[in-house]
Design a protein around this motif. Structure first.
Motif, PDB file in Angstrom:
ATOM      1  N   ALA A 103       0.863  -1.186   0.000  1.00 31.02           N
ATOM      2  CA  ALA A 103       0.000   0.000   0.000  1.00 31.02           C
ATOM      3  C   ALA A 103       0.894   1.228   0.000  1.00 31.02           C
ATOM      4  CB  ALA A 103      -0.924   0.010   1.209  1.00 31.02           C
ATOM      5  N   GLU A 104       0.405   2.318  -0.597  1.00 28.27           N
ATOM      6  CA  GLU A 104       1.163   3.559  -0.593  1.00 28.27           C
ATOM      7  C   GLU A 104       0.213   4.727  -0.757  1.00 28.27           C
ATOM      8  OE1 GLU A 104       2.494   2.694  -5.211  1.00 28.27           O
ATOM      9  OE2 GLU A 104       3.997   3.346  -3.771  1.00 28.27           O
ATOM     10  N   ALA A 105       0.664   5.894  -0.321  1.00 25.43           N
ATOM     11  CA  ALA A 105      -0.175   7.093  -0.387  1.00 25.43           C
ATOM     12  C   ALA A 105       0.711   8.322  -0.377  1.00 25.43           C
ATOM     13  CB  ALA A 105      -1.152   7.133   0.786  1.00 25.43           C
ATOM     14  N   GLU A 106       0.146   9.432  -0.864  1.00 27.94           N
ATOM     15  CA  GLU A 106       0.843  10.710  -0.880  1.00 27.94           C
ATOM     16  C   GLU A 106       0.015  11.755  -0.155  1.00 27.94           C
ATOM     17  OE1 GLU A 106       1.749  11.871  -4.831  1.00 27.94           O
ATOM     18  OE2 GLU A 106       2.955  10.078  -5.272  1.00 27.94           O
ATOM     19  N   ALA A 107       0.688  12.724   0.423  1.00 23.82           N
ATOM     20  CA  ALA A 107       0.032  13.843   1.094  1.00 23.82           C
ATOM     21  C   ALA A 107       0.887  15.087   0.884  1.00 23.82           C
ATOM     22  CB  ALA A 107      -0.145  13.558   2.581  1.00 23.82           C
ATOM     23  N   GLU A 108       0.367  16.202   1.333  1.00 25.98           N
ATOM     24  CA  GLU A 108       1.136  17.450   1.320  1.00 25.98           C
ATOM     25  C   GLU A 108       1.313  17.910   2.751  1.00 25.98           C
ATOM     26  OE1 GLU A 108       1.200  21.657  -1.105  1.00 25.98           O
ATOM     27  OE2 GLU A 108      -0.743  20.900  -0.434  1.00 25.98           O
ATOM     28  N   LEU A 109       2.552  18.037   3.164  1.00 25.42           N
ATOM     29  CA  LEU A 109       2.863  18.597   4.477  1.00 25.42           C
ATOM     30  C   LEU A 109       2.862  20.112   4.359  1.00 25.42           C
ATOM     31  CD1 LEU A 109       3.890  18.501   7.427  1.00 25.42           C
ATOM     32  CD2 LEU A 109       6.214  18.306   6.478  1.00 25.42           C
ATOM     33  N   ILE A 110       2.012  20.759   5.137  1.00 25.04           N
ATOM     34  CA  ILE A 110       1.898  22.223   5.102  1.00 25.04           C
ATOM     35  C   ILE A 110       2.319  22.769   6.459  1.00 25.04           C
ATOM     36  CG2 ILE A 110       0.367  24.181   4.746  1.00 25.04           C
ATOM     37  CD1 ILE A 110      -1.418  22.368   3.061  1.00 25.04           C
ATOM     38  N   VAL A 111       3.450  23.426   6.505  1.00 25.28           N
ATOM     39  CA  VAL A 111       3.916  24.081   7.724  1.00 25.28           C
ATOM     40  C   VAL A 111       3.395  25.509   7.689  1.00 25.28           C
ATOM     41  CG1 VAL A 111       5.865  24.710   9.166  1.00 25.28           C
ATOM     42  CG2 VAL A 111       5.940  22.603   7.809  1.00 25.28           C
ATOM     43  N   VAL A 112       2.434  25.783   8.544  1.00 23.76           N
ATOM     44  CA  VAL A 112       1.700  27.050   8.536  1.00 23.76           C
ATOM     45  C   VAL A 112       2.526  28.134   9.226  1.00 23.76           C
ATOM     46  CG1 VAL A 112      -0.450  28.155   9.266  1.00 23.76           C
ATOM     47  CG2 VAL A 112      -0.447  25.728   8.632  1.00 23.76           C
ATOM     48  N   PRO A 113       2.520  29.338   8.709  1.00 23.37           N
ATOM     49  CA  PRO A 113       3.232  30.424   9.397  1.00 23.37           C
ATOM     50  C   PRO A 113       2.758  30.588  10.841  1.00 23.37           C
ATOM     51  CG  PRO A 113       2.610  31.120   7.201  1.00 23.37           C
ATOM     52  CD  PRO A 113       1.949  29.788   7.424  1.00 23.37           C
ATOM     53  N   ALA A 114       3.694  30.782  11.747  1.00 26.42           N
ATOM     54  CA  ALA A 114       3.353  30.923  13.158  1.00 26.42           C
ATOM     55  C   ALA A 114       2.442  32.119  13.403  1.00 26.42           C
ATOM     56  CB  ALA A 114       4.627  31.052  13.991  1.00 26.42           C
ATOM     57  N   ALA A 115       2.481  33.108  12.511  1.00 26.78           N
ATOM     58  CA  ALA A 115       1.678  34.321  12.690  1.00 26.78           C
ATOM     59  C   ALA A 115       0.349  34.269  11.947  1.00 26.78           C
ATOM     60  CB  ALA A 115       2.476  35.533  12.232  1.00 26.78           C
ATOM     61  N   ALA A 116      -0.055  33.117  11.461  1.00 29.45           N
ATOM     62  CA  ALA A 116      -1.327  33.016  10.750  1.00 29.45           C
ATOM     63  C   ALA A 116      -2.478  33.450  11.661  1.00 29.45           C
ATOM     64  CB  ALA A 116      -1.556  31.589  10.273  1.00 29.45           C
ATOM     65  N   GLY A 117      -3.259  34.426  11.227  1.00 26.71           N
ATOM     66  CA  GLY A 117      -4.381  34.927  12.024  1.00 26.71           C
ATOM     67  C   GLY A 117      -4.031  36.045  12.973  1.00 26.71           C
TER      68      GLY A 117
END
Length: 389
Positions: A103-117
């Motif tokens: 089995a295998e899968a792909e994803a996107e790792l999103i490191v969000v800016p610490a100042a978001a919001g």
């Protein structure tokens, strides 16, 4: 002829021959990975391997993660980003047995800016069952939102001990928040344990002219948020629907639960302006010791795991149809170390003490904090992409 029969029998018993010389084991390896894995600088994010596959024994497999961030450990991929890691990164996983990739899968790792919001305001209503009623993940989110770079945060609700307010009620279902009114000891079908305590009405129902409960979200928010609709609503519901299902009933149970979910979400979306909707994919349970402690011989942890996989996949499909946010709670919970433990004698003839898990689906405080981390990271991801009102 005998040789052909022998090969066919071997494949029937032990696996299926695939092109390229690989054999897919007879055991069905179901792999469930979210499309996006959100992370925030300073907050640990994990993918625990046994949580993303539905197999009897995850230790029989190798989990190979390909990502330029984090590290691939024995039982998890883990990553605590810094501000230098902010951005989007490909993330891939392969599940391998002795014969190759199964089995295998792909994803996107999103490191969000610490100042978001930062500089904005964010109000959140957290709705759920017993895992919400415990209050720990609500408190954790509230505490994380106090870190520098976050919006001015308000949690809404009539319940909660600590900074995180919420609407969490043990044993409740999606339908409970739509219909629960005037329940007595004779009511047995509303949730896992409807009579603990007797008399709790849905917080969204109010007495009508005939004395019956009337669903009225506007009244709820007048009472609890100065008449303002929150920016976001999260739901931790469904576990008490699918918990007692088996392989023959899980499809019917899930369909009924999802129908009630659609109705409750629709009620919130009738508000103006409509809040953003976040729905939890549920967490795996403890090992069989925890299930034995709570349910004797009435439930196995593996049946729960199969039900969980079916329900979480249904939520993912419905999220695309109804356009709500999925919160992949299941990936970031350490089920081995973050469920409650009880010290017991090994057996009657051996007084030496050992620790065993003693709760099936309710984590210890560190586990709830991991749930809070996951919700926080998803919320920050949304803040980075959307403008609040």
């Amino acid at each position: 002829m005998k040789k052909t029969i022998g090969i066919g029998l071997a494949i029937l018993l032990f696996g299926v021959w695939l092109p390229g010389g690989k054999i897919l084991g007879a055991e069905d390896v179901k792999l469930l990975i979210p499309a996006r894995i959100y992370a925030v600088p300073g907050v640990e994010m994990n993918v625990y391997f046994q949580n993303v596959v539905t197999v009897v024994n995850p230790a029989n497999y190798v989990f190979d993660v390909d990502c330029s961030k984090g590290r691939n450990d024995l039982k998890r991929w883990r990553f605590t980003p810094t501000e230098k890691d902010e951005g989007r990164w490909p993330w891939k996983i392969r599940v391998i047995n002795e014969n190759g990739t199964v089995a295998e899968a792909e994803a996107e790792l999103i490191v969000v800016p610490a100042a978001a919001g930062n500089g904005r305001k964010l109000s959140l209503l957290m709705v759920g069952a017993s895992q919400t009623a415990a209050g720990h993940y609500a408190n954790r989110v509230t505490e994380l939102m106090k870190l520098p770079g976050n919006p001015e945060f308000t949690s809404i609700g009539t319940r909660g001990r600590g900074p995180g307010r919420h609407e969490g009620y043990g044993g409740w279902r999606w339908s409970s928040f739509l219909t629960r009114w005037g329940y007595t000891g004779k009511n047995k079908m509303d949730g896992m344990h409807p009579n603990r305590p007797v008399g709790f009405n849905s917080p969204f129902l109010f007495p009508g002219a005939d004395g019956k409960g009337v669903f009225d979200l506007e009244q709820y928010f007048r009472n609890n948020n100065g008449g303002k609709v929150p920016d976001a609503v999260s739901f931790q519901l469904g576990l008490n629907d699918f918990f007692l299902a088996d392989d023959s009933s899980i499809a019917e149970v899930t369909a009924k639960s999802i129908k009630n979910m659609e109705e409750l979400i629709a009620r919130f979306r009738q508000l103006k302006p409509a809040p953003e909707i976040f729905v939890f994919q549920h967490i795996p349970g403890s090992n069989q010791d925890g299930f034995g402690k709570n349910y004797s011989c009435g439930r196995t942890s593996f049946q729960y795991r199969k039900n969980l996989d079916y329900y979480n996949r249904a939520l993912l499909k419905k999220s695309r149809e109804l356009n709500f946010h999925i919160v992949p709670m299941y990936i970031n919970l350490d089920t081995e170390n973050n469920y409650p433990l009880l010290e017991q004698e090994i057996n009657q003839g051996n007084p030496r003490k050992v620790q065993r898990q003693n709760n099936g689906v309710h984590p210890a405080k560190p586990g709830y904090y991991q749930m809070g981390d996951t919700l926080y990271c998803v919320l920050k991801g949304w803040l980075a992409e959307k403008k609040l009102r």
